[in-house]
Design a protein around this motif. Structure first.
Motif, PDB file in Angstrom:
ATOM      1  N   ILE A 277       0.842  -1.203   0.000  1.00  0.00           N
ATOM      2  CA  ILE A 277       0.000   0.000   0.000  1.00  0.00           C
ATOM      3  C   ILE A 277       0.878   1.254   0.000  1.00  0.00           C
ATOM      4  N   ILE A 278       1.909   1.252   0.842  1.00  0.00           N
ATOM      5  CA  ILE A 278       2.814   2.407   0.928  1.00  0.00           C
ATOM      6  C   ILE A 278       3.529   2.636  -0.398  1.00  0.00           C
ATOM      7  N   LEU A 279       4.117   1.572  -0.939  1.00  0.00           N
ATOM      8  CA  LEU A 279       4.855   1.716  -2.191  1.00  0.00           C
ATOM      9  C   LEU A 279       3.920   1.981  -3.373  1.00  0.00           C
ATOM     10  N   GLY A 280       2.686   1.462  -3.303  1.00  0.00           N
ATOM     11  CA  GLY A 280       1.714   1.739  -4.352  1.00  0.00           C
ATOM     12  C   GLY A 280       1.336   3.210  -4.382  1.00  0.00           C
ATOM     13  N   ALA A 281       1.189   3.801  -3.185  1.00  0.00           N
ATOM     14  CA  ALA A 281       0.885   5.231  -3.106  1.00  0.00           C
ATOM     15  C   ALA A 281       2.002   6.053  -3.713  1.00  0.00           C
ATOM     16  N   VAL A 282       3.222   5.646  -3.430  1.00  0.00           N
ATOM     17  CA  VAL A 282       4.382   6.350  -3.964  1.00  0.00           C
ATOM     18  C   VAL A 282       4.453   6.222  -5.481  1.00  0.00           C
ATOM     19  N   ALA A 283       4.143   5.018  -5.989  1.00  0.00           N
ATOM     20  CA  ALA A 283       4.254   4.762  -7.432  1.00  0.00           C
ATOM     21  C   ALA A 283       3.225   5.548  -8.242  1.00  0.00           C
ATOM     22  N   THR A 284       2.075   5.863  -7.624  1.00  0.00           N
ATOM     23  CA  THR A 284       1.042   6.597  -8.361  1.00  0.00           C
ATOM     24  C   THR A 284       1.307   8.095  -8.414  1.00  0.00           C
ATOM     25  N   TYR A 285       2.267   8.567  -7.643  1.00  0.00           N
ATOM     26  CA  TYR A 285       2.520  10.011  -7.587  1.00  0.00           C
ATOM     27  C   TYR A 285       2.819  10.621  -8.962  1.00  0.00           C
ATOM     28  N   PRO A 286       3.722  10.040  -9.777  1.00  0.00           N
ATOM     29  CA  PRO A 286       4.030  10.675 -11.070  1.00  0.00           C
ATOM     30  C   PRO A 286       2.800  10.877 -11.949  1.00  0.00           C
ATOM     31  N   MET A 287       1.890   9.881 -11.976  1.00  0.00           N
ATOM     32  CA  MET A 287       0.691  10.010 -12.801  1.00  0.00           C
ATOM     33  C   MET A 287      -0.213  11.118 -12.294  1.00  0.00           C
ATOM     34  N   LEU A 288      -0.411  11.179 -10.983  1.00  0.00           N
ATOM     35  CA  LEU A 288      -1.255  12.218 -10.406  1.00  0.00           C
ATOM     36  C   LEU A 288      -0.649  13.603 -10.599  1.00  0.00           C
ATOM     37  N   LYS A 289       0.665  13.682 -10.462  1.00  0.00           N
ATOM     38  CA  LYS A 289       1.325  14.983 -10.634  1.00  0.00           C
ATOM     39  C   LYS A 289       1.201  15.458 -12.080  1.00  0.00           C
ATOM     40  N   ARG A 290       1.363  14.534 -13.027  1.00  0.00           N
ATOM     41  CA  ARG A 290       1.234  14.886 -14.438  1.00  0.00           C
ATOM     42  C   ARG A 290      -0.168  15.408 -14.738  1.00  0.00           C
ATOM     43  N   LYS A 291      -1.190  14.752 -14.171  1.00  0.00           N
ATOM     44  CA  LYS A 291      -2.569  15.173 -14.372  1.00  0.00           C
ATOM     45  C   LYS A 291      -2.809  16.537 -13.724  1.00  0.00           C
ATOM     46  N   TYR A 292      -2.264  16.716 -12.519  1.00  0.00           N
ATOM     47  CA  TYR A 292      -2.431  17.993 -11.806  1.00  0.00           C
ATOM     48  C   TYR A 292      -1.780  19.135 -12.582  1.00  0.00           C
ATOM     49  N   ASP A 293      -0.557  18.906 -13.052  1.00  0.00           N
ATOM     50  CA  ASP A 293       0.160  19.952 -13.794  1.00  0.00           C
ATOM     51  C   ASP A 293      -0.558  20.298 -15.097  1.00  0.00           C
ATOM     52  N   HIS A 294      -1.148  19.258 -15.722  1.00  0.00           N
ATOM     53  CA  HIS A 294      -1.869  19.488 -16.979  1.00  0.00           C
ATOM     54  C   HIS A 294      -3.115  20.345 -16.737  1.00  0.00           C
ATOM     55  N   LEU A 295      -3.862  20.020 -15.678  1.00  0.00           N
ATOM     56  CA  LEU A 295      -5.065  20.781 -15.343  1.00  0.00           C
ATOM     57  C   LEU A 295      -4.721  22.215 -14.960  1.00  0.00           C
ATOM     58  N   TYR A 296      -3.618  22.347 -14.203  1.00  0.00           N
ATOM     59  CA  TYR A 296      -3.193  23.674 -13.767  1.00  0.00           C
ATOM     60  C   TYR A 296      -2.779  24.533 -14.967  1.00  0.00           C
TER      61      TYR A 296
END
Length: 300
Positions: A277-296
């Motif tokens: 769970i911990i490492l899965g949360a870490v692994a999803t960060y790049p995808m979420l950040k890319r989506k956030y930066d795109h929306l921003y």
């Protein structure tokens, strides 16, 4: 901008740091004394590197004091990290350390006066859930995991500070004075440690030849080389990306620890569920950040 070579360097030093937990476990003297000797060797090794590369020792008085204080944070980080492996095992130490990306997500915006992103807080909550799962099922290494989490927090803290200094001070110079800070901090702490946590109120300051070999590897490869490269890379990558990549350290370290120590590293099912769970949360960060930066960017 970071190049492919920079990312390869980053992954290589993360691999080295994952192996450092195993080396630290092989040293027979206690963690505090081991860190004391590691700091001495790192100072000498870093000084030789600066002279050989015709670098500089020049810093202002204010910079010196701040670098020494950061060295004190590094000292706490090392004692917590290696202490966690001693009171539990390498796997527990590394999983606690994996919380560093959560701490970086909180600390970097705070120090840089920027807004904390909601998805980073959400990932932090997921990390806490993973830790809860590990703790909730009669987990016998609570102290080890707590020390590992402290190691993760201090890792994020000194990385945030170093990211500011590396803009104006050479990486080797930063490392040299911070290693002096580690040495001085441990030296001042030893008398307190002797009469509080040391076994039989005795300091173990006479390492074996094998201990000196292992500590030398920690100082030369994992401190002088890896730490300096990490500081230099901070010119091109964010603190959070550095801490994110560092979360591969548990994967590298746990695999190597199982190979080296065998049954000592085998844990219950809840430990591995929480770890995933911990490492899965870490692994999803790049995808979420890319989506956030795109929306921003679209809002701009």
């Amino acid at each position: 901008m970071a190049s492919r070579n920079d990312y390869l360097k980053l992954h290589f030093i993360v691999f080295l740091w994952g192996f450092s937990a195993i080396i630290g476990k092989l040293v027979t003297i206690p963690a505090v004394e081991m860190v004391f000797y590691r700091a001495i060797m790192a100072v000498i090794g870093m000084g030789i590197v600066i002279v050989a590369t015709k670098g500089t020792f020049a810093v202002t008085g204010t910079q010196l004091m701040r670098l020494l204080l950061i060295g004190a944070i590094v000292a706490i980080h090392w004692m917590a990290f290696f202490g966690a492996a001693r009171v539990s095992n390498v796997s527990v130490s590394l999983v606690g350390f994996a919380t560093n990306s959560l701490w970086a997500a909180l600390l970097e915006p705070w120090f840089n006066r920027t807004r904390i992103k909601k998805f980073e807080l959400l990932l932090g909550l997921v990390v806490i859930i993973g830790l809860y799962i590990i703790f909730s099922f009669d987990f016998q290494y609570k102290l080890g995991l707590a020390l590992g989490i402290l190691a993760g927090f201090t890792s994020a803290l000194f990385s945030v500070f170093n990211a500011k200094f590396v803009r104006s001070i050479p990486a080797f110079t930063i490392t040299f004075y911070e290693m002096i800070g580690v040495f001085l901090s441990i030296g001042l702490f030893l008398p307190v440690y002797k009469y509080t946590w040391a076994t039989d109120n005795t300091l173990h300051l006479v390492p074996s030849w094998m201990d000196l070999l292992y500590i030398g590897l920690l100082a030369g490869v994992c401190s002088v080389y890896a730490y300096s490269v990490a500081v230099e890379l901070m010119k091109k990558i964010s603190v959070f990306l550095l801490q994110l990549t560092l979360n591969l350290e548990p994967l590298y370290g746990i695999i190597m620890a199982v190979i080296v120590f065998g049954n000592q590293e085998k844990m219950g099912v809840n430990f591995y569920i929480g770890t995933l769970i911990i490492l899965g949360a870490v692994a999803t960060y790049p995808m979420l950040k890319r989506k956030y930066d795109h929306l921003y960017a679209a809002k701009e």
